[in-house]
Write an enzyme that holds these catalytic residues in place. Structure first.
Site, PDB file in Angstrom:
ATOM      1  CE  LYS A  94      -4.671   0.878   0.691  1.00 54.04           C
ATOM      2  NZ  LYS A  94      -5.672   0.275   0.130  1.00 54.04           N
ATOM      3  N   GLY A 194     -19.629   7.669   5.535  1.00 55.36           N
ATOM      4  CA  GLY A 194     -18.656   7.620   4.489  1.00 55.36           C
ATOM      5  C   GLY A 194     -19.424   7.305   3.183  1.00 55.36           C
ATOM      6  N   GLY A 196     -18.239   8.058  -0.154  1.00 57.02           N
ATOM      7  CA  GLY A 196     -17.596   8.394  -1.451  1.00 57.02           C
ATOM      8  C   GLY A 196     -17.855   7.468  -2.220  1.00 57.02           C
TER       9      GLY A 196
HETATM   10  P1  NAD Z   1     -13.388   8.000  -0.830  1.00 57.94           P
HETATM   11  O1  NAD Z   1     -12.260   9.122  -0.748  1.00 57.94           O
HETATM   12  O2  NAD Z   1     -14.321   7.984  -2.119  1.00 57.94           O
HETATM   13  O3  NAD Z   1     -14.682   8.074   0.257  1.00 57.94           O
HETATM   14  C1  NAD Z   1     -14.412   8.351   1.317  1.00 57.94           C
HETATM   15  C2  NAD Z   1     -15.437   9.478   2.012  1.00 57.94           C
HETATM   16  O4  NAD Z   1     -15.664   9.126   3.471  1.00 57.94           O
HETATM   17  C3  NAD Z   1     -15.651  10.782   1.775  1.00 57.94           C
HETATM   18  O5  NAD Z   1     -16.985  11.145   1.372  1.00 57.94           O
HETATM   19  C4  NAD Z   1     -15.393  11.597   2.771  1.00 57.94           C
HETATM   20  O6  NAD Z   1     -15.787  12.838   3.012  1.00 57.94           O
HETATM   21  C5  NAD Z   1     -15.665  10.511   4.046  1.00 57.94           C
HETATM   22  N1  NAD Z   1     -15.136  10.666   5.280  1.00 57.94           N
HETATM   23  C6  NAD Z   1     -13.875  11.145   5.556  1.00 57.94           C
HETATM   24  N2  NAD Z   1     -13.797  11.116   6.996  1.00 57.94           N
HETATM   25  C7  NAD Z   1     -15.058  10.920   7.735  1.00 57.94           C
HETATM   26  C8  NAD Z   1     -15.511  11.042   8.631  1.00 57.94           C
HETATM   27  N3  NAD Z   1     -14.562  11.166   9.892  1.00 57.94           N
HETATM   28  N4  NAD Z   1     -16.870  10.736   8.881  1.00 57.94           N
HETATM   29  C9  NAD Z   1     -17.680  10.751   7.827  1.00 57.94           C
HETATM   30  N5  NAD Z   1     -17.253  10.439   6.664  1.00 57.94           N
HETATM   31  C10 NAD Z   1     -15.845  10.574   6.490  1.00 57.94           C
HETATM   32  O7  NAD Z   1     -12.905   6.394  -0.342  1.00 57.94           O
HETATM   33  P2  NAD Z   1     -13.509   5.105  -0.940  1.00 57.94           P
HETATM   34  O8  NAD Z   1     -12.632   4.682  -2.115  1.00 57.94           O
HETATM   35  O9  NAD Z   1     -15.022   5.140  -0.974  1.00 57.94           O
HETATM   36  O10 NAD Z   1     -13.034   4.222   0.106  1.00 57.94           O
HETATM   37  C11 NAD Z   1     -13.875   4.053   1.322  1.00 57.94           C
HETATM   38  C12 NAD Z   1     -13.071   3.278   2.347  1.00 57.94           C
HETATM   39  O11 NAD Z   1     -13.283   1.922   1.820  1.00 57.94           O
HETATM   40  C13 NAD Z   1     -11.555   3.651   2.430  1.00 57.94           C
HETATM   41  O12 NAD Z   1     -11.439   3.157   4.108  1.00 57.94           O
HETATM   42  C14 NAD Z   1     -10.891   2.536   1.708  1.00 57.94           C
HETATM   43  O13 NAD Z   1      -9.479   2.414   2.236  1.00 57.94           O
HETATM   44  C15 NAD Z   1     -11.570   1.338   1.529  1.00 57.94           C
HETATM   45  N6  NAD Z   1     -11.757   0.538   0.415  1.00 57.94           N
HETATM   46  C16 NAD Z   1     -11.940   0.957  -0.670  1.00 57.94           C
HETATM   47  C17 NAD Z   1     -11.717   0.326  -1.857  1.00 57.94           C
HETATM   48  C18 NAD Z   1     -12.250   0.637  -3.060  1.00 57.94           C
HETATM   49  O14 NAD Z   1     -12.372   0.106  -4.133  1.00 57.94           O
HETATM   50  N7  NAD Z   1     -12.267   2.185  -3.396  1.00 57.94           N
HETATM   51  C19 NAD Z   1     -11.408  -1.133  -1.651  1.00 57.94           C
HETATM   52  C20 NAD Z   1     -11.220  -1.563  -0.428  1.00 57.94           C
HETATM   53  C21 NAD Z   1     -11.414  -0.960   0.518  1.00 57.94           C
END
Ligand code: NAD
Length: 367
Positions: A94, A194, A196
Site C-alpha cells: 500500500k 462515509g 464516497g
Molecule cells: P472515498 O475517498 O471516495 O470516500 C471516503 C468518504 O468518507 C468521503 O466522502 C469522505 O468525505 C468521508 N469521510 C472521511 N472522513 C469521515 C468521517 N470522519 N466521517 C464521515 N465521513 C468521512 O474513499 P472510498 O474509495 O469510498 O473508500 C472508502 C473506504 O473503503 C476506505 O477506507 C478505503 O480504504 C476502503 N476501501 C476502498 C476500496 C475501493 O475499491 N475504493 C476497496 C477496499 C477498501
C-alpha cells in the site's frame, strides 16, 4: 550550544520504523521524496510470498509523518491477508501520499510517484484508494506498467469501487443471515458512514433492497447529493455509535471501532468497506464478540476491489469478477461459523486461514 542538537537517548526510545507497533515483519518500506513536485510518499511492502504486493495509493493530509507511516504499515499488512483469504496470487502493499488530494494533487506529482513505483520493478503494483481517481491511475500508467485500476478505455478494469461495494453488500447480507436468520435487508436500519466511491454504491444496493438507510459524511455536498439521489436520511449528530441501528457500515477511514466507541455501539452487525476498522484487532474484536455484535472482517468483505484489479493482471472478464465477488457471501458465513466453533473472533478466524495459505506457499516455494 546549538539548539537543535539531537538527543539520542530520546530517539532510541521508539525505533522509527522497525520499532513501530504497526510494524509486522514488513519486507520493505520505501520513502519517496521529490522537491520539485512536493511529493512525499511512503510505500509499504508487507509480504510477497503469494505474488507481487498489490494495494492502492491513499492521499491524505496526515497530521504528521508518524500517522502516515502507521497507515502505510497497517494498510499494506491488511492487503496481504485480503489477497490471501480471497485466493489471489498477490502479496500485500500500500502507498500513502502525504497531502491534500483536493489542492496538492497534480499530474506531475502523480507521474513522479509512478516513477518511484516503477523503480521497484514490479514488486509493488499500485491502484486507487482514498483521494485517488481512475484518471490518476491513468497518469501513473504513463510512466509505469505496474498500476491497475486504469480506465476501461485504456485497457483497464476501471474504477474498482462499485465492485468493492457489491462485495461489502454480499458480506453484510451473510453477516445479517448469521445474526438475524435472514439475509433480506428490507426494513433493516443501516448507517453508512462515509459515502464516497464505495459508500454511495453501497447505499444504492441497500436502498434497492428496501433497507432504511442513514448516511453520515464530513462532506456536506455529498450528503445532499446522495440523500437526494437515493432518498437516504442524513445523520447530523456527533455520536453515530450510540444511535440505535441494526447494521453499522464503516465506509470512511479505519479504526472507528476503538476504546471510545466499542462499548457504545448499538448495531448488531458491523459490515463495511473501510480498511482496519478495529483499532486493535484482537482486543476490539473480542469485545464485539462478547457484546454479541457480529463483525464481518473488513479485509474479507471489501475484497471486491482487489478482485476487480486482479482481473486486469489475469485478464478475466466481468462475469468472473462478479462470481468471485459474490463468493464473499459464502466465505463470510464460513468464517463466522468457524469462529463460533473454535471460540475465536471472526477476525482471528479469517486471519488464521489467510496466514495458513501464506505459510503453505512459503514451504512450497522453498522446496
Ligand atoms: P472515498 O475517498 O471516495 O470516500 C471516503 C468518504 O468518507 C468521503 O466522502 C469522505 O468525505 C468521508 N469521510 C472521511 N472522513 C469521515 C468521517 N470522519 N466521517 C464521515 N465521513 C468521512 O474513499 P472510498 O474509495 O469510498 O473508500 C472508502 C473506504 O473503503 C476506505 O477506507 C478505503 O480504504 C476502503 N476501501 C476502498 C476500496 C475501493 O475499491 N475504493 C476497496 C477496499 C477498501
Amino acid at each position: 550550544m546549538i539548539s537543535d542538537v539531537i538527543n539520542l537517548s530520546e530517539i532510541k526510545k521508539v525505533d522509527p520504523v522497525f520499532g513501530q507497533l504497526s510494524f509486522d515483519n514488513h519486507e520493505q518500506v520505501v520513502f519517496c521524496n521529490d522537491k520539485d513536485t512536493g511529493l512525499k510518499a511512503i510505500i509499504g511492502i508487507h509480504n510477497t510470498v503469494l505474488g507481487p504486493a498489490l494495494g492502492g495509493t491513499r492521499m491524505w493530509q496526515y497530521n504528521n509523518e508518524w500517522e502516515a507511516l502507521n497507515d502505510a504499515l497497517r494498510l499494506s499488512r491488511g492487503m496481504t491477508f485480503k489477497a490471501a483469504i480471497t485466493g489471489l496470487n498477490l502479496g500485500g502493499g500500500k502507498a500513502v501520499i502525504i497531502g491534500d488530494a483536493k489542492t496538492q494533487k497534480t499530474p506531475e506529482l502523480m507521474k513522479r510517484f509512478g516513477e518511484f513505483v516503477h523503480s521497484l520493478s514490479g514488486k509493488y503494483i499500485t491502484a486507487e484508494d482514498v483521494g485517488m481517481e481512475t484518471a490518476d491511475m491513468d497518469l501513473v500508467r504513463e510512466v509505469t506498467p505496474y498500476v491497475t485500476g486504469i480506465s476501461e478505455s485504456k485497457g483497464g478494469a476501471g474504477n474498482p469501487s462499485p465492485i468493492t461495494a457489491y462485495g461489502v453488500f454480499m458480506g453484510m447480507k451473510a453477516a445479517a443471515k448469521y445474526k438475524f436468520g435472514t439475509d433480506i435487508l428490507e426494513d433493516k436500519k443501516v448507517f453508512v458512514q462515509g459515502i464516497g466511491h464505495v459508500g454511495e454504491s453501497l447505499v444504492e444496493h441497500l436502498v434497492n433492497e428496501g433497507a432504511h438507510v442513514v448516511i453520515a459524511d464530513i462532506n456536506e455536498e455529498r450528503l445532499q447529493d446522495v440523500s437526494k439521489k437515493y432518498g437516504a436520511s442524513i445523520y447530523r449528530g456527533d455520536d453515530i455509535y450510540s444511535e440505535s441501528m441494526d447494521i453499522y457500515a464503516p465506509c470512511a477511514l479505519g479504526a472507528t471501532v476503538n476504546d471510545d466507541t466499542v462499548y457504545k455501539i448499538k448495531a448488531q452487525v458491523i459490515a463495511g468497506a473501510a480498511n482496519n476498522q478495529l483499532a486493535t484487532e484482537e482486543r476490539h474484536g473480542l469485545i464485539l464478540q462478547e457484546r454479541g455484535i457480529v463483525y464481518a472482517p473488513d479485509f474479507l468483505i471489501n475484497a471486491g476491489g482487489i478482485i476487480n484489479v486482479y482481473a486486469e493482471l489475469e485478464g478475466y472478464d466481468k462475469q468472473e469478477i462478479i462470481r468471485k465477488t459474490e463468493n464473499i457471501y459464502n466465505t463470510t458465513l464460513e468464517i463466522l461459523s468457524n469462529a463460533e466453533t473454535n471460540e475465536i473472533t471472526a477476525n482471528h478466524a479469517a486471519l488464521n486461514i489467510a496466514k495458513n495459505r501464506i505459510e503453505t506457499r512459503k514451504k512450497e516455494n522453498s522446496k
